[in-house]
Design a protein around this motif. Sequence first.
Motif, PDB file in Angstrom:
ATOM      1  N   GLN A   1      41.547  40.772  50.038  1.00 41.68           N
ATOM      2  CA  GLN A   1      40.972  40.848  48.583  1.00 41.68           C
ATOM      3  C   GLN A   1      41.921  41.967  47.626  1.00 41.68           C
ATOM      4  OE1 GLN A   1      38.483  39.208  47.155  1.00 41.68           O
ATOM      5  NE2 GLN A   1      38.384  38.303  49.274  1.00 41.68           N
TER       6      GLN A   1
ATOM      7  N   SER B   1      38.363  43.873  40.016  1.00 37.87           N
ATOM      8  CA  SER B   1      37.075  43.204  39.963  1.00 37.87           C
ATOM      9  C   SER B   1      37.428  41.974  39.172  1.00 37.87           C
ATOM     10  CB  SER B   1      36.167  43.956  39.007  1.00 37.87           C
ATOM     11  OG  SER B   1      35.101  43.343  38.422  1.00 37.87           O
TER      12      SER B   1
ATOM     13  N   TYR C   1      32.110  46.871  53.548  1.00 36.96           N
ATOM     14  CA  TYR C   1      32.930  46.589  52.287  1.00 36.96           C
ATOM     15  C   TYR C   1      34.106  46.958  52.048  1.00 36.96           C
ATOM     16  CZ  TYR C   1      34.023  45.572  47.476  1.00 36.96           C
ATOM     17  OH  TYR C   1      34.827  45.222  46.165  1.00 36.96           O
TER      18      TYR C   1
ATOM     19  N   GLN D   1      36.757  50.548  43.822  1.00 34.74           N
ATOM     20  CA  GLN D   1      35.936  49.620  44.441  1.00 34.74           C
ATOM     21  C   GLN D   1      34.599  49.941  45.068  1.00 34.74           C
ATOM     22  OE1 GLN D   1      36.553  46.316  45.137  1.00 34.74           O
ATOM     23  NE2 GLN D   1      38.115  46.489  43.942  1.00 34.74           N
TER      24      GLN D   1
ATOM     25  N   HIS E   1      32.623  49.144  41.921  1.00 35.57           N
ATOM     26  CA  HIS E   1      32.714  47.691  41.893  1.00 35.57           C
ATOM     27  C   HIS E   1      31.484  47.174  42.621  1.00 35.57           C
ATOM     28  CE1 HIS E   1      36.920  46.851  39.946  1.00 35.57           C
ATOM     29  NE2 HIS E   1      35.923  47.614  39.147  1.00 35.57           N
ATOM     30  N   PHE E   2      31.544  47.605  43.989  1.00 40.34           N
ATOM     31  CA  PHE E   2      30.426  47.129  44.875  1.00 40.34           C
ATOM     32  C   PHE E   2      29.107  47.634  44.187  1.00 40.34           C
ATOM     33  CE2 PHE E   2      27.333  47.941  48.239  1.00 40.34           C
ATOM     34  CZ  PHE E   2      27.525  47.005  48.989  1.00 40.34           C
TER      35      PHE E   2
ATOM     36  N   TYR F   1      29.110  45.170  40.634  1.00 43.72           N
ATOM     37  CA  TYR F   1      29.550  43.811  40.461  1.00 43.72           C
ATOM     38  C   TYR F   1      29.006  43.061  41.771  1.00 43.72           C
ATOM     39  CZ  TYR F   1      32.341  45.347  36.645  1.00 43.72           C
ATOM     40  OH  TYR F   1      32.871  45.936  35.457  1.00 43.72           O
ATOM     41  N   ARG F   2      29.112  43.648  42.939  1.00 38.32           N
ATOM     42  CA  ARG F   2      28.885  42.845  44.116  1.00 38.32           C
ATOM     43  C   ARG F   2      27.554  42.824  44.734  1.00 38.32           C
ATOM     44  NH1 ARG F   2      33.942  41.135  42.865  1.00 38.32           N
ATOM     45  NH2 ARG F   2      35.620  42.590  43.533  1.00 38.32           N
TER      46      ARG F   2
ATOM     47  N   MET G   1      24.938  43.627  50.506  1.00 36.37           N
ATOM     48  CA  MET G   1      25.316  42.222  50.066  1.00 36.37           C
ATOM     49  C   MET G   1      24.836  41.090  51.131  1.00 36.37           C
ATOM     50  SD  MET G   1      29.088  42.121  48.454  1.00 36.37           S
ATOM     51  CE  MET G   1      30.149  42.525  49.862  1.00 36.37           C
TER      52      MET G   1
ATOM     53  N   GLU H   1      25.835  36.711  47.895  1.00 33.23           N
ATOM     54  CA  GLU H   1      26.612  37.848  47.195  1.00 33.23           C
ATOM     55  C   GLU H   1      27.822  37.961  47.943  1.00 33.23           C
ATOM     56  OE1 GLU H   1      23.151  41.185  45.921  1.00 33.23           O
ATOM     57  OE2 GLU H   1      23.683  40.922  47.930  1.00 33.23           O
TER      58      GLU H   1
ATOM     59  N   TRP I   1      31.489  37.306  45.930  1.00 36.81           N
ATOM     60  CA  TRP I   1      32.555  38.312  46.323  1.00 36.81           C
ATOM     61  C   TRP I   1      33.980  37.391  46.438  1.00 36.81           C
ATOM     62  CZ3 TRP I   1      33.553  41.041  51.335  1.00 36.81           C
ATOM     63  CH2 TRP I   1      34.641  41.722  51.377  1.00 36.81           C
TER      64      TRP I   1
ATOM     65  N   PRO J   1      34.346  33.578  43.517  1.00 44.29           N
ATOM     66  CA  PRO J   1      33.421  33.818  42.517  1.00 44.29           C
ATOM     67  C   PRO J   1      33.222  32.568  41.576  1.00 44.29           C
ATOM     68  CG  PRO J   1      34.967  35.746  42.533  1.00 44.29           C
ATOM     69  CD  PRO J   1      35.290  34.497  43.532  1.00 44.29           C
TER      70      PRO J   1
END
Length: 321
Positions: A27, A31, A214, A239, A242-243, A246-247, A255, A259, A263, A266
């Motif tokens: 990854q 984001s 994650y 990150q 972001h978890f 967003y995640r 998650m 979810e 990730w 998307p």
Amino acid sequence: MRSSILLLSLLVVTYLSIVESRSRPRQRHISTSDSAHETKSDEHDAQYDHEAFLGTEEAKEFDKLTPDESKRRLRNIVKKIDRNKDGVVEKSELHDWIVLVHQRHMENELDVQWKRHERTGDDKVAWDEFIRASYPGEEAALRNSTDHDYNTLLDNDLRRWKGADLDKDESLTRDEYKSFMFPYEFIHMRDIYATETFHQVDKNKDGYVDIDEYMDDMLGDEERAAIARGEEPEWVKTQREHFNEYRDKNKDGKMDIEEVAEWVMPSGYDGLKAETEHLMHHADKDEDDKLTVDEIIGSYDLFVGSQATQWGDVLKRHDEF
């Protein structure tokens, strides 16, 4: 017994090398919610782009080129991207180029694997044929394997295989095999790819991916060493945010598999379009949605580490285009 263990170990190592080209891509430290394709700190790590898109070994090879030689070759690439020959690269031209190079990369990878496994001349590959081509003479040992890591990898491939087999004839055509190799490129493989990722990242096997799992999936040895020294990189902090933002959609601190699917694949996200926006955002200094040669050369380190030059490799073989 000892010879059997040794044989099985060799098979696992061989299998790991074979599936390497079909593995889940690392990854990016961004984001997908950010339209500018950036971290919240609005910093762009060109070296990370270079390594993530080029690969460590390829990056070392590319580093042998001097900056002047890199720029010279990049100028030749720009001429090919500028289809209408007006002296500038428009966003649509850059996007089309990235799509072209991305597709060519996949086709080249596919060619290698297809020639390896399609041995009967019927333009299809059956599962047993795939196994025989991968492990000639070792089918019995594979069927009797009790090695957990190997069986997990084999289960992943079989799951992918069944998902890619759209006509359910227990064989894969070339197009079906392409989705087997690159499941993250095909919407019908989304659930299968998400399941595979989920099982890889859920280390404690509690049925969820927590923030530590994650982050562990993203961290490399260099980042882990930096954190151990108390020097956590900025993107790691980003990150973590972001978890949570967003995640973890339902805000339960972890998650679930859906979810995870959002990730890794998307909904509505176009990675090639995002890469185009990413390059334009950094190189388009006058913000006119066009790139001059000088703007591109001025950001040459960005481009040699992006999909626009197929992870830098196009700079070495641009005549193919």
